[in-house]
Design a protein around this motif. Structure first.
Motif, PDB file in Angstrom:
ATOM      1  N   LEU A  18      11.962  -9.403  -0.593  1.00 47.86           N
ATOM      2  CA  LEU A  18      11.422  -8.309   0.228  1.00 47.86           C
ATOM      3  C   LEU A  18      11.414  -8.696   1.701  1.00 47.86           C
ATOM      4  O   LEU A  18      11.814  -7.912   2.567  1.00 47.86           O
ATOM      5  CB  LEU A  18      10.016  -7.948  -0.241  1.00 47.86           C
ATOM      6  N   ASP A  19      10.968  -9.906   2.004  1.00 47.91           N
ATOM      7  CA  ASP A  19      10.908 -10.357   3.395  1.00 47.91           C
ATOM      8  C   ASP A  19      12.297 -10.457   4.012  1.00 47.91           C
ATOM      9  O   ASP A  19      12.503 -10.093   5.173  1.00 47.91           O
ATOM     10  CB  ASP A  19      10.201 -11.711   3.479  1.00 47.91           C
ATOM     11  N   THR A  38      -3.834   2.765   7.440  1.00 46.54           N
ATOM     12  CA  THR A  38      -3.218   3.893   6.743  1.00 46.54           C
ATOM     13  C   THR A  38      -1.740   3.608   6.530  1.00 46.54           C
ATOM     14  O   THR A  38      -1.077   2.973   7.355  1.00 46.54           O
ATOM     15  CB  THR A  38      -3.384   5.191   7.546  1.00 46.54           C
ATOM     16  N   LEU A  39      -1.232   4.100   5.414  1.00 45.11           N
ATOM     17  CA  LEU A  39       0.143   3.792   5.031  1.00 45.11           C
ATOM     18  C   LEU A  39       0.744   4.951   4.262  1.00 45.11           C
ATOM     19  O   LEU A  39       0.062   5.568   3.432  1.00 45.11           O
ATOM     20  CB  LEU A  39       0.167   2.516   4.170  1.00 45.11           C
ATOM     21  N   ASP A  40       2.007   5.251   4.532  1.00 46.91           N
ATOM     22  CA  ASP A  40       2.709   6.259   3.754  1.00 46.91           C
ATOM     23  C   ASP A  40       3.054   5.710   2.370  1.00 46.91           C
ATOM     24  O   ASP A  40       3.152   4.497   2.168  1.00 46.91           O
ATOM     25  CB  ASP A  40       3.982   6.707   4.479  1.00 46.91           C
ATOM     26  N   ASP A  41       3.282   6.627   1.438  1.00 43.27           N
ATOM     27  CA  ASP A  41       3.475   6.243   0.042  1.00 43.27           C
ATOM     28  C   ASP A  41       4.921   5.931  -0.327  1.00 43.27           C
ATOM     29  O   ASP A  41       5.250   5.787  -1.512  1.00 43.27           O
ATOM     30  CB  ASP A  41       2.944   7.348  -0.876  1.00 43.27           C
ATOM     31  N   ASP A  42       5.798   5.824   0.664  1.00 44.75           N
ATOM     32  CA  ASP A  42       7.202   5.542   0.358  1.00 44.75           C
ATOM     33  C   ASP A  42       7.743   4.372   1.181  1.00 44.75           C
ATOM     34  O   ASP A  42       8.930   4.300   1.467  1.00 44.75           O
ATOM     35  CB  ASP A  42       8.055   6.786   0.602  1.00 44.75           C
ATOM     36  N   LEU A  43       6.857   3.444   1.555  1.00 43.19           N
ATOM     37  CA  LEU A  43       7.246   2.314   2.389  1.00 43.19           C
ATOM     38  C   LEU A  43       6.907   0.991   1.716  1.00 43.19           C
ATOM     39  O   LEU A  43       5.973   0.897   0.920  1.00 43.19           O
ATOM     40  CB  LEU A  43       6.553   2.384   3.757  1.00 43.19           C
ATOM     41  N   LEU A  44       7.684  -0.038   2.059  1.00 42.16           N
ATOM     42  CA  LEU A  44       7.473  -1.388   1.545  1.00 42.16           C
ATOM     43  C   LEU A  44       7.167  -2.322   2.706  1.00 42.16           C
ATOM     44  O   LEU A  44       7.892  -2.337   3.702  1.00 42.16           O
ATOM     45  CB  LEU A  44       8.728  -1.874   0.804  1.00 42.16           C
ATOM     46  N   LEU A  45       6.107  -3.092   2.585  1.00 41.33           N
ATOM     47  CA  LEU A  45       5.696  -3.991   3.654  1.00 41.33           C
ATOM     48  C   LEU A  45       6.105  -5.421   3.334  1.00 41.33           C
ATOM     49  O   LEU A  45       5.946  -5.875   2.201  1.00 41.33           O
ATOM     50  CB  LEU A  45       4.176  -3.951   3.830  1.00 41.33           C
TER      51      LEU A  45
END
Length: 317
Positions: A4-5, A150-157
């Protein structure tokens, strides 16, 4: 998680200006490869993750607040997993869902999402459907004097996202910390915001920065003291929570700092719905967004506030 990173780093590099690479279409190919890996390869190791929240010393004093709807709920577990695998965990992850969209509550949810409740995810059902406002409204009201992201539901951190944003917050305690947005000024000739084409950078701070609230944006919930009731908010900005939040933080004399200004990895959802498709570009003075912004300014003026989007204004309290 290493994969992911690395995908995040490659995606960030693709956002840089490189004339030769642009001409050769190399960045376009890399972006497509990253998108494929994020949506079809990355889910494999994510499904085997057993990461969970804990009360250990590395827990950050941050409440993660997000919402979703039926068209995205099946893939939301990936966003949640990217939060659970953070090197420094949040205090809580709260998903706000409307009973109007999920009338059978947990019976309407995918099994993977329910399984994550055993590892730290909290799912809260509410009666009303206040759309994207669910992302922050209830958390701001309930967790006062806290930090809410707050975060959208279609993102990866990436795994270091929370800790890095928190370190930036400690340097700018009264600022909203955001990862994306744009620079603007107020154009008095058209009585509307003027979009500044110059690129934003990590470390940019000021009152002339318009932030997006879905990219892992960190707030002091003390701003809830000046937040209007939800009926008023929905009447003024029914589909423009970012406009309302950008006005609200300025009313509270908070500013904006950008950090980690690289594009986050996006989850592909079929039958996807984006507010921008309905609202139009906020920089277009004839868009639906523009009407909502102007209605909000008019309302604030009736309450004795200066135009919060005139960047040389400091709001009168």
């Amino acid at each position: 998680m290493i994969l992911l990173d690395k995908l995040y780093i490659i995606n960030s590099y693709c956002a840089l200006n490189n004339t030769i690479w642009d001409k050769l279409q190399i960045k376009r190919i890399l972006r497509l490869l990253v998108k494929f890996c994020a949506n079809y390869i990355l889910p494999i190791p994510l499904r085997f993750s057993s990461a969970k929240l804990s009360a250990e010393n590395n827990c950050l004093p941050i409440i993660i607040s997000l919402t979703s709807f039926p068209a995205r709920i099946n893939n939301l577990w990936m966003t949640i997993e990217s939060l659970l695998i953070q090197t420094h965990k949040p205090q809580a992850i709260i998903l706000w869902l409307s009973r109007r969209q999920f009338p059978k509550e947990f019976d309407n949810l995918p099994s993977k999402l329910i399984e994550q409740t055993n590892r730290g995810l909290t799912i809260r059902f509410v009666d009303d459907d206040i759309r994207s406002y669910k992302k922050f409204y209830y958390a701001f009201k309930e967790y006062k004097d806290s930090l809410v992201m707050t975060l959208d539901d279609d993102l990866l951190l990436p795994s270091y996202f929370l800790s890095s944003m928190y370190e930036c917050k400690k340097l700018h305690p009264n600022n909203v910390i955001a990862s994306f947005g744009f620079k603007f000024s107020w154009d008095s000739t058209i009585d509307y915001i003027h979009y500044d084409v110059s690129k934003i950078h990590s470390g940019d701070s000021g009152n002339n920065l318009f932030f997006g609230s879905g990219g892992g944006t960190l707030f002091n919930t003390s701003i809830a003291d000046k937040m209007d009731d939800i009926e008023t908010i929905r009447e003024l900005c029914p589909t423009a929570d970012d406009i309302y939040l950008n006005a609200l933080i300025r009313i509270c004399n908070h500013s904006v700092t950008f950090h980690l200004c690289n594009p986050l990895l996006e989850i592909i959802n079929s039958n996807n719905i984006k507010l921008v498709d309905h609202n139009g570009d906020i920089t277009n003075p004839n868009s639906i967004n523009a009407k909502q912004l102007k209605d909000l300014i008019k309302y604030l003026s009736s309450k004795g506030y200066d135009n919060p989007f005139k960047t040389n204004n400091r709001i009168k309290l």
